[in-house]
Scaffold this motif. Structure first.
Motif, PDB file in Angstrom:
ATOM      1  N   ASP A  74       1.181  -1.075  -0.123  1.00  0.00           N
ATOM      2  CA  ASP A  74       0.202   0.256   0.328  1.00  0.00           C
ATOM      3  C   ASP A  74       0.850   1.517  -0.092  1.00  0.00           C
ATOM      4  O   ASP A  74       0.360   2.210  -0.297  1.00  0.00           O
ATOM      5  CB  ASP A  74      -0.663   0.478   0.844  1.00  0.00           C
ATOM      6  CG  ASP A  74      -2.005  -0.710   1.249  1.00  0.00           C
ATOM      7  OD1 ASP A  74      -2.504  -0.928   0.519  1.00  0.00           O
ATOM      8  OD2 ASP A  74      -2.811  -2.047   1.991  1.00  0.00           O
ATOM      9  N   SER A  75       1.850   1.147   0.341  1.00  0.00           N
ATOM     10  CA  SER A  75       3.200   2.543   0.609  1.00  0.00           C
ATOM     11  C   SER A  75       3.759   3.261  -0.905  1.00  0.00           C
ATOM     12  O   SER A  75       4.006   4.050  -0.968  1.00  0.00           O
ATOM     13  CB  SER A  75       3.745   2.018   1.738  1.00  0.00           C
ATOM     14  OG  SER A  75       4.752   1.196   1.314  1.00  0.00           O
ATOM     15  N   THR A  77       3.497   4.290  -4.094  1.00  0.00           N
ATOM     16  CA  THR A  77       3.265   5.662  -5.001  1.00  0.00           C
ATOM     17  C   THR A  77       3.080   5.436  -6.706  1.00  0.00           C
ATOM     18  O   THR A  77       3.200   4.572  -7.163  1.00  0.00           O
ATOM     19  CB  THR A  77       3.416   7.304  -4.863  1.00  0.00           C
ATOM     20  OG1 THR A  77       5.187   6.748  -5.646  1.00  0.00           O
ATOM     21  CG2 THR A  77       3.690   7.052  -3.074  1.00  0.00           C
TER      22      THR A  77
END
Length: 116
Positions: A74-75, A77
């Motif tokens: 999820d981190s 970008t």
């Protein structure tokens, strides 16, 4: 109508999508084997924007180094994913098709009908 497909000839879905495009009347088709001629980062950004999807949604995980590169968490970008795709085109899910009516990630292949 002009159409461009970012194509991988080893992919069955990509081959089926290309067949639909080749059989469609009035379609002037450009085929880009993206593993040999990867799109530039700016083009990828434009394609995903025009398709109404995020780079995360266009990321190919299976058969690519996406997990190893930390792109599936999820981190990661959008910028990191686009940069990685520009460097390693196997991260691009296929086939992407662009016409004057829009862009689609044609999985399944019949989605291409939306932009013909």
């Amino acid at each position: 109508m002009k159409a461009t497909i970012w194509h991988n000839p080893k992919c069955g879905t990509s081959r089926k999508t290309m067949a639909i495009l080749q059989e469609a009347p009035g379609v002037e088709l450009t085929v880009v084997e993206y593993l040999k001629n990867p799109p530039e980062r700016a083009k990828l950004e434009q394609l995903y924007s025009d398709a109404g999807m995020t780079p995360q949604e266009g990321l190919r995980v299976r058969g690519s180094p996406a997990e190893e590169l930390g792109l599936t968490n999820d981190s990661a970008t959008a910028d990191q994913i686009l940069d990685a795709m520009a460097q390693e085109p196997s991260l691009i899910n296929r086939p992407l098709v662009e016409t004057e009516k829009g862009v689609r990630l044609c999985r399944p292949q019949d989605i291409v009908q939306e932009i013909l």
